[in-house]
Scaffold this motif. Structure first.
Motif, mmCIF file in Angstrom:
data_model
loop_
_atom_site.group_PDB
_atom_site.id
_atom_site.type_symbol
_atom_site.label_atom_id
_atom_site.label_comp_id
_atom_site.label_asym_id
_atom_site.label_seq_id
_atom_site.Cartn_x
_atom_site.Cartn_y
_atom_site.Cartn_z
ATOM 1 N N LEU A 275 16.119 -2.868 36.173
ATOM 2 C CA LEU A 275 16.507 -3.944 37.049
ATOM 3 C C LEU A 275 15.373 -4.765 37.035
ATOM 4 O O LEU A 275 15.298 -5.825 36.589
ATOM 5 N N ALA A 276 14.187 -4.168 37.067
ATOM 6 C CA ALA A 276 13.263 -4.416 36.027
ATOM 7 C C ALA A 276 12.655 -5.477 34.986
ATOM 8 O O ALA A 276 12.059 -6.317 34.735
ATOM 9 N N GLU A 277 13.442 -4.423 34.191
ATOM 10 C CA GLU A 277 13.404 -5.092 32.872
ATOM 11 C C GLU A 277 13.915 -6.422 32.409
ATOM 12 O O GLU A 277 14.078 -7.077 31.957
ATOM 13 N N GLN A 278 15.009 -6.094 33.599
ATOM 14 C CA GLN A 278 16.056 -7.160 33.188
ATOM 15 C C GLN A 278 15.972 -8.050 33.621
ATOM 16 O O GLN A 278 16.334 -9.845 33.591
ATOM 17 N N LYS B 60 17.567 9.149 38.728
ATOM 18 C CA LYS B 60 18.614 7.851 39.052
ATOM 19 C C LYS B 60 17.796 6.270 39.141
ATOM 20 O O LYS B 60 18.488 5.781 38.546
ATOM 21 N N ARG B 61 17.356 6.926 40.337
ATOM 22 C CA ARG B 61 17.094 5.516 41.473
ATOM 23 C C ARG B 61 16.302 5.112 40.066
ATOM 24 O O ARG B 61 16.201 3.473 40.115
ATOM 25 N N THR B 62 15.145 5.673 40.502
ATOM 26 C CA THR B 62 14.050 5.045 39.852
ATOM 27 C C THR B 62 14.234 4.701 38.201
ATOM 28 O O THR B 62 14.013 3.376 37.802
ATOM 29 N N ARG B 63 15.129 5.528 37.340
ATOM 30 C CA ARG B 63 16.095 4.310 36.055
ATOM 31 C C ARG B 63 16.258 3.167 36.567
ATOM 32 O O ARG B 63 16.191 2.406 35.469
ATOM 33 N N LEU B 64 17.193 3.291 37.176
ATOM 34 C CA LEU B 64 18.435 2.287 38.254
ATOM 35 C C LEU B 64 16.757 1.026 37.918
ATOM 36 O O LEU B 64 16.793 -0.170 37.969
#
Length: 131
Positions: free
Chosen positions: A112-115, A104-108
Protein backbone atom coordinates in the motif's frame (compact mmCIF):
# COMPACT_ATOMS: atom_id res chain seq x y z
CA UNK A 1 -32.16 -1.67 38.56
CA UNK A 2 -28.39 -1.23 38.28
CA UNK A 3 -26.70 2.10 38.94
CA UNK A 4 -24.41 3.51 36.26
CA UNK A 5 -21.41 2.54 38.35
CA UNK A 6 -22.64 -1.05 38.75
CA UNK A 7 -23.26 -1.25 35.01
CA UNK A 8 -19.73 0.08 34.30
CA UNK A 9 -18.19 -2.42 36.72
CA UNK A 10 -20.14 -5.28 35.19
CA UNK A 11 -19.13 -4.21 31.66
CA UNK A 12 -15.46 -3.97 32.73
CA UNK A 13 -15.38 -7.35 34.48
CA UNK A 14 -17.17 -9.10 31.60
CA UNK A 15 -14.84 -7.45 29.10
CA UNK A 16 -11.80 -8.68 31.06
CA UNK A 17 -13.21 -12.17 31.53
CA UNK A 18 -14.26 -12.69 27.92
CA UNK A 19 -10.74 -11.69 26.79
CA UNK A 20 -9.18 -14.22 29.19
CA UNK A 21 -10.88 -16.88 27.06
CA UNK A 22 -8.30 -16.22 24.34
CA UNK A 23 -5.71 -17.87 26.62
CA UNK A 24 -5.78 -21.67 26.12
CA UNK A 25 -3.83 -22.20 29.36
CA UNK A 26 -6.56 -20.37 31.27
CA UNK A 27 -9.19 -22.54 29.54
CA UNK A 28 -7.23 -25.64 30.59
CA UNK A 29 -7.17 -24.28 34.16
CA UNK A 30 -10.97 -23.77 34.11
CA UNK A 31 -11.52 -27.25 32.65
CA UNK A 32 -9.29 -28.96 35.20
CA UNK A 33 -11.11 -27.21 38.08
CA UNK A 34 -14.44 -28.48 36.73
CA UNK A 35 -15.95 -25.09 35.80
CA UNK A 36 -16.61 -26.16 32.20
CA UNK A 37 -18.91 -28.95 33.46
CA UNK A 38 -21.08 -26.67 35.61
CA UNK A 39 -24.46 -25.78 34.10
CA UNK A 40 -24.40 -22.22 35.55
CA UNK A 41 -20.95 -21.59 34.04
CA UNK A 42 -22.02 -23.02 30.66
CA UNK A 43 -25.07 -20.70 30.75
CA UNK A 44 -22.75 -17.78 31.53
CA UNK A 45 -20.63 -18.63 28.48
CA UNK A 46 -23.81 -18.61 26.37
CA UNK A 47 -24.81 -15.24 27.85
CA UNK A 48 -21.37 -13.80 26.94
CA UNK A 49 -22.06 -14.34 23.23
CA UNK A 50 -23.40 -10.75 23.17
CA UNK A 51 -19.71 -9.71 22.81
CA UNK A 52 -19.94 -10.84 19.18
CA UNK A 53 -22.21 -7.86 18.45
CA UNK A 54 -20.19 -5.08 16.75
CA UNK A 55 -21.11 -2.46 19.38
CA UNK A 56 -19.42 -4.64 22.02
CA UNK A 57 -16.75 -6.39 19.92
CA UNK A 58 -15.11 -3.03 19.15
CA UNK A 59 -13.91 -2.87 22.79
CA UNK A 60 -11.96 -6.15 22.54
CA UNK A 61 -8.16 -6.03 22.34
CA UNK A 62 -8.01 -9.78 21.68
CA UNK A 63 -10.79 -10.58 19.19
CA UNK A 64 -9.49 -14.16 19.09
CA UNK A 65 -11.41 -14.66 22.36
CA UNK A 66 -14.67 -14.62 20.36
CA UNK A 67 -13.58 -17.70 18.42
CA UNK A 68 -12.82 -19.48 21.70
CA UNK A 69 -16.12 -18.32 23.18
CA UNK A 70 -17.86 -19.83 20.15
CA UNK A 71 -15.99 -23.15 20.56
CA UNK A 72 -16.79 -23.19 24.29
CA UNK A 73 -20.47 -23.53 23.41
CA UNK A 74 -19.69 -27.15 22.38
CA UNK A 75 -19.46 -29.84 25.04
CA UNK A 76 -16.85 -31.80 23.08
CA UNK A 77 -14.50 -28.80 23.04
CA UNK A 78 -15.05 -28.15 26.76
CA UNK A 79 -14.20 -31.77 27.55
CA UNK A 80 -11.04 -31.72 25.40
CA UNK A 81 -9.69 -28.70 27.29
CA UNK A 82 -9.03 -30.83 30.39
CA UNK A 83 -6.13 -32.24 28.41
CA UNK A 84 -3.00 -30.07 28.67
CA UNK A 85 -1.92 -31.26 25.20
CA UNK A 86 -5.09 -29.77 23.75
CA UNK A 87 -4.32 -26.38 25.34
CA UNK A 88 -0.70 -26.59 24.11
CA UNK A 89 -1.90 -27.36 20.57
CA UNK A 90 -4.31 -24.38 20.58
CA UNK A 91 -1.53 -22.17 21.95
CA UNK A 92 0.82 -23.21 19.12
CA UNK A 93 -1.89 -22.73 16.50
CA UNK A 94 -2.60 -19.21 17.77
CA UNK A 95 1.09 -18.37 17.63
CA UNK A 96 1.36 -19.63 14.06
CA UNK A 97 -1.75 -17.65 13.10
CA UNK A 98 -0.40 -14.43 14.63
CA UNK A 99 3.02 -14.88 13.01
CA UNK A 100 1.42 -15.50 9.63
CA UNK A 101 -1.06 -12.65 10.11
CA UNK A 102 1.60 -10.11 11.11
CA UNK A 103 3.86 -11.11 8.18
CA UNK A 104 0.92 -10.86 5.77
CA UNK A 105 -0.13 -7.53 7.28
CA UNK A 106 3.40 -6.12 6.97
CA UNK A 107 3.54 -7.15 3.29
CA UNK A 108 0.13 -5.56 2.67
CA UNK A 109 1.18 -2.32 4.36
CA UNK A 110 4.41 -2.20 2.31
CA UNK A 111 2.46 -2.76 -0.92
CA UNK A 112 0.00 0.00 0.00
CA UNK A 113 2.81 2.41 0.88
CA UNK A 114 4.46 1.75 -2.49
CA UNK A 115 1.18 2.39 -4.32
CA UNK A 116 0.67 5.67 -2.47
CA UNK A 117 4.12 7.12 -3.23
CA UNK A 118 3.81 9.85 -5.86
CA UNK A 119 5.19 8.71 -9.21
CA UNK A 120 8.60 10.26 -9.82
CA UNK A 121 8.26 12.87 -12.56
CA UNK A 122 11.19 13.02 -15.02
CA UNK A 123 13.04 16.33 -14.84
CA UNK A 124 11.81 18.90 -17.42
CA UNK A 125 13.81 18.90 -20.68
CA UNK A 126 15.55 21.89 -22.21
CA UNK A 127 17.98 24.35 -20.71
CA UNK A 128 15.65 27.21 -19.88
CA UNK A 129 17.62 27.95 -16.72
CA UNK A 130 21.04 27.68 -18.37
CA UNK A 131 22.58 30.95 -19.57
Amino acid sequence: AMTDEQARNRFQSELEFVQCLANPNYLNFLAQRGFLRERTFINYLKYLLYWKEPEYAKFLKYPHCLHMLELLQYEHFRKELVNAQCAKFIDEQQLLHWQHYSRKRTRLQQALAEQQQPQQQPPPHGNATAK
